[in-house]
Write a protein that holds these residues in place. Structure first.
Motif, PDB file in Angstrom:
ATOM      1  N   UNK A   4       0.863  -1.184   0.000  1.00 47.16           N
ATOM      2  CA  UNK A   4       0.000   0.000   0.000  1.00 47.16           C
ATOM      3  C   UNK A   4       0.896   1.229   0.000  1.00 47.16           C
ATOM      4  N   UNK A   5       0.493   2.260  -0.727  1.00 45.07           N
ATOM      5  CA  UNK A   5       1.304   3.480  -0.772  1.00 45.07           C
ATOM      6  C   UNK A   5       0.858   4.410   0.355  1.00 45.07           C
ATOM      7  N   UNK A   6       1.788   4.700   1.270  1.00 44.04           N
ATOM      8  CA  UNK A   6       1.443   5.466   2.476  1.00 44.04           C
ATOM      9  C   UNK A   6       2.333   6.693   2.612  1.00 44.04           C
ATOM     10  N   UNK A   7       1.705   7.829   2.873  1.00 41.27           N
ATOM     11  CA  UNK A   7       2.423   9.092   3.073  1.00 41.27           C
ATOM     12  C   UNK A   7       2.291   9.502   4.540  1.00 41.27           C
ATOM     13  N   UNK A  20       6.104   5.689  10.498  1.00 39.66           N
ATOM     14  CA  UNK A  20       6.778   5.312   9.240  1.00 39.66           C
ATOM     15  C   UNK A  20       7.457   3.953   9.381  1.00 39.66           C
ATOM     16  N   UNK A  21       8.109   3.740  10.514  1.00 33.51           N
ATOM     17  CA  UNK A  21       8.808   2.461  10.732  1.00 33.51           C
ATOM     18  C   UNK A  21       7.813   1.306  10.824  1.00 33.51           C
ATOM     19  N   UNK A  22       6.708   1.522  11.517  1.00 32.76           N
ATOM     20  CA  UNK A  22       5.706   0.455  11.653  1.00 32.76           C
ATOM     21  C   UNK A  22       5.065   0.145  10.295  1.00 32.76           C
ATOM     22  N   UNK A  23       4.777   1.177   9.528  1.00 35.65           N
ATOM     23  CA  UNK A  23       4.187   0.965   8.197  1.00 35.65           C
ATOM     24  C   UNK A  23       5.150   0.158   7.329  1.00 35.65           C
ATOM     25  N   UNK A  24       6.427   0.558   7.331  1.00 31.74           N
ATOM     26  CA  UNK A  24       7.411  -0.133   6.477  1.00 31.74           C
ATOM     27  C   UNK A  24       7.558  -1.590   6.922  1.00 31.74           C
ATOM     28  N   UNK A  25       7.559  -1.816   8.252  1.00 35.25           N
ATOM     29  CA  UNK A  25       7.661  -3.186   8.770  1.00 35.25           C
ATOM     30  C   UNK A  25       6.480  -4.031   8.319  1.00 35.25           C
ATOM     31  N   UNK A  46      16.413   4.350   8.472  1.00 45.76           N
ATOM     32  CA  UNK A  46      15.779   3.371   9.378  1.00 45.76           C
ATOM     33  C   UNK A  46      14.668   2.614   8.649  1.00 45.76           C
ATOM     34  N   UNK A  47      13.865   3.342   7.891  1.00 47.66           N
ATOM     35  CA  UNK A  47      12.741   2.726   7.160  1.00 47.66           C
ATOM     36  C   UNK A  47      13.257   1.728   6.136  1.00 47.66           C
ATOM     37  N   UNK A  48      14.348   2.081   5.466  1.00 44.00           N
ATOM     38  CA  UNK A  48      14.856   1.216   4.389  1.00 44.00           C
ATOM     39  C   UNK A  48      15.396  -0.112   4.908  1.00 44.00           C
ATOM     40  N   UNK A  49      15.621  -0.201   6.228  1.00 44.07           N
ATOM     41  CA  UNK A  49      16.012  -1.500   6.783  1.00 44.07           C
ATOM     42  C   UNK A  49      14.859  -2.498   6.719  1.00 44.07           C
ATOM     43  N   UNK A  50      13.635  -1.970   6.702  1.00 46.50           N
ATOM     44  CA  UNK A  50      12.454  -2.844   6.645  1.00 46.50           C
ATOM     45  C   UNK A  50      11.942  -2.998   5.221  1.00 46.50           C
ATOM     46  N   UNK A  51      12.021  -1.914   4.459  1.00 42.12           N
ATOM     47  CA  UNK A  51      11.461  -1.935   3.105  1.00 42.12           C
ATOM     48  C   UNK A  51      12.280  -0.956   2.271  1.00 42.12           C
ATOM     49  N   UNK A  52      13.012  -1.468   1.294  1.00 41.32           N
ATOM     50  CA  UNK A  52      13.932  -0.595   0.554  1.00 41.32           C
ATOM     51  C   UNK A  52      13.192   0.435  -0.298  1.00 41.32           C
ATOM     52  N   UNK A  53      11.941   0.102  -0.665  1.00 39.97           N
ATOM     53  CA  UNK A  53      11.189   1.012  -1.519  1.00 39.97           C
ATOM     54  C   UNK A  53      10.536   2.108  -0.689  1.00 39.97           C
ATOM     55  N   UNK A  54      11.283   3.132  -0.352  1.00 34.92           N
ATOM     56  CA  UNK A  54      10.729   4.246   0.421  1.00 34.92           C
ATOM     57  C   UNK A  54      11.332   5.529  -0.125  1.00 34.92           C
ATOM     58  N   UNK A  55      10.590   6.621  -0.040  1.00 36.65           N
ATOM     59  CA  UNK A  55      11.160   7.906  -0.474  1.00 36.65           C
ATOM     60  C   UNK A  55      10.936   8.968   0.598  1.00 36.65           C
ATOM     61  N   UNK A 222       0.661   2.221  16.492  1.00 34.76           N
ATOM     62  CA  UNK A 222      -0.188   1.022  16.366  1.00 34.76           C
ATOM     63  C   UNK A 222      -1.639   1.421  16.090  1.00 34.76           C
ATOM     64  N   UNK A 223      -2.081   2.497  16.730  1.00 32.44           N
ATOM     65  CA  UNK A 223      -3.461   2.969  16.499  1.00 32.44           C
ATOM     66  C   UNK A 223      -3.596   3.524  15.079  1.00 32.44           C
ATOM     67  N   UNK A 224      -2.558   4.216  14.607  1.00 33.48           N
ATOM     68  CA  UNK A 224      -2.595   4.740  13.226  1.00 33.48           C
ATOM     69  C   UNK A 224      -2.683   3.569  12.250  1.00 33.48           C
ATOM     70  N   UNK A 225      -1.873   2.559  12.502  1.00 26.26           N
ATOM     71  CA  UNK A 225      -1.851   1.384  11.608  1.00 26.26           C
ATOM     72  C   UNK A 225      -3.243   0.758  11.514  1.00 26.26           C
ATOM     73  N   UNK A 226      -3.877   0.592  12.673  1.00 27.59           N
ATOM     74  CA  UNK A 226      -5.213  -0.020  12.675  1.00 27.59           C
ATOM     75  C   UNK A 226      -6.215   0.841  11.896  1.00 27.59           C
ATOM     76  N   UNK A 227      -6.184   2.146  12.155  1.00 31.13           N
ATOM     77  CA  UNK A 227      -7.152   3.020  11.473  1.00 31.13           C
ATOM     78  C   UNK A 227      -6.890   3.104   9.972  1.00 31.13           C
TER      79      UNK A 227
END
Ligand code: NAD
Length: 249
Positions: A4-7, A20-25, A46-55, A222-227
């Protein structure tokens, strides 16, 4: 969240970084934005450690043209925008209502309220192109209660909850859900600036939370992720309180 594309705005620090880290994970294609280039770069690594496709997109959310360009850049890179967390904000200076300067008022309202609206404006336009999406605005318990000494902040956060309900009503039929989160005191650089070095202020603040502690940015993330996920598919226009019980007294 997978692909999913998340900003996420305000992602150079605190709650935005944790989100951002939780989303990438969780597999999201993460677009992080902030006005602070250094912090943004740190989060990107930090984000790219979980998902290289980040900007990373350096953006001041109080600039209309920068917000428009931020959303365009995310959509150009990944072809769509499905999720947005409008988190960037400032606390402003502390003073009683009658002492508050116009400059402080304008600065806080311009970033927190107008900036969040600008983000929603361009995010919604992009989401409508692909049949919908989800938006989470970061408000505060100061969006539900009065807090002496920070009238522009309190006003901006009440406004964010109002905008959230309004946009949720307007776009519910077009596949866009809009919610907000109202955190209590969360251990970030903002709360450190807010209480300054004063141990007594800090203890007072902790004492207002029935759980006897402040929250962690990860607990808000975690609440953001759920919503933002399909697990909250029938939830829109809500202000979810994440405050260790502060507002239930
Ligand atoms: P923080 O200061 O650690 O992070 C805020 C981030 O927003 C920073 O990286 C900053 O550079 C960025 N930012 C500020 N103005 C910006 C602008 N004009 N354009 C782009 N980026 C900008 O603070 P935090 O505690 O992580 O706060 C995040 C959000 O959570 C804020 O909206 C804040 O009001 C809200 N909030 C925080 C708490 C708390 O106790 N920490 C409680 C309730 C709500």
């Amino acid at each position: 969240m997978e692909n999913k594309v998340a900003l996420i705005t305000g992602a150079a620090s605190g709650i935005g970084r944790a989100t951002a880290l939780l989303f990438a994970r969780n597999g999201a294609l993460t677009c992080i934005a902030d006005r602070s280039a250094d912090g943004l770069h740190e989060t990107l690594e930090m984000v790219q450690q979980f998902h290289s496709d980040a900007i990373a997109i350096q953006t001041d959310i109080s600039s209309r043209s920068e917000v428009e360009a931020m959303v365009r850049r995310a959509a150009d890179r990944f072809g769509r925008l499905e999720i947005a967390c409008n988190n960037a904000g400032i606390e402003g200076e502390q003073s009683l209502t009658a002492e508050c300067s116009e400059e402080n008022w304008h600065r806080v309202i311009n970033i927190n309220l107008r900036g969040t609206w600008l983000c929603m404006k361009y995010e919604i336009r992009e989401m409508l192109k692909n049949g919908g999406g989800t938006i989470v605005n970061i408000s505060s318990i100061a969006g539900l209660l009065g807090f002496p000494g920070i009238v522009p902040y309190v006003s901006s956060k009440h406004g964010i909850n109002g905008m959230t309900k309004t946009a949720a009503l307007e776009y519910a039929g077009q596949g866009i859900r809009v919610n907000s989160i109202c955190p209590g005191a969360i251990q970030t650089p903002m709360i450190d600036r807010f209480v300054g070095g004063q141990t007594e202020e800090r203890e007072n603040l902790i004492g207002m939370h029935p759980m006897g502690r402040v929250g962690n940015p990860e607990e808000v993330a975690e609440a953001v992720l759920w919503l933002c996920s399909d697990k909250s598919s029938f939830v829109t226009g809500q202000s979810l309180v994440v405050d260790g019980g502060y507002t239930i007294r």
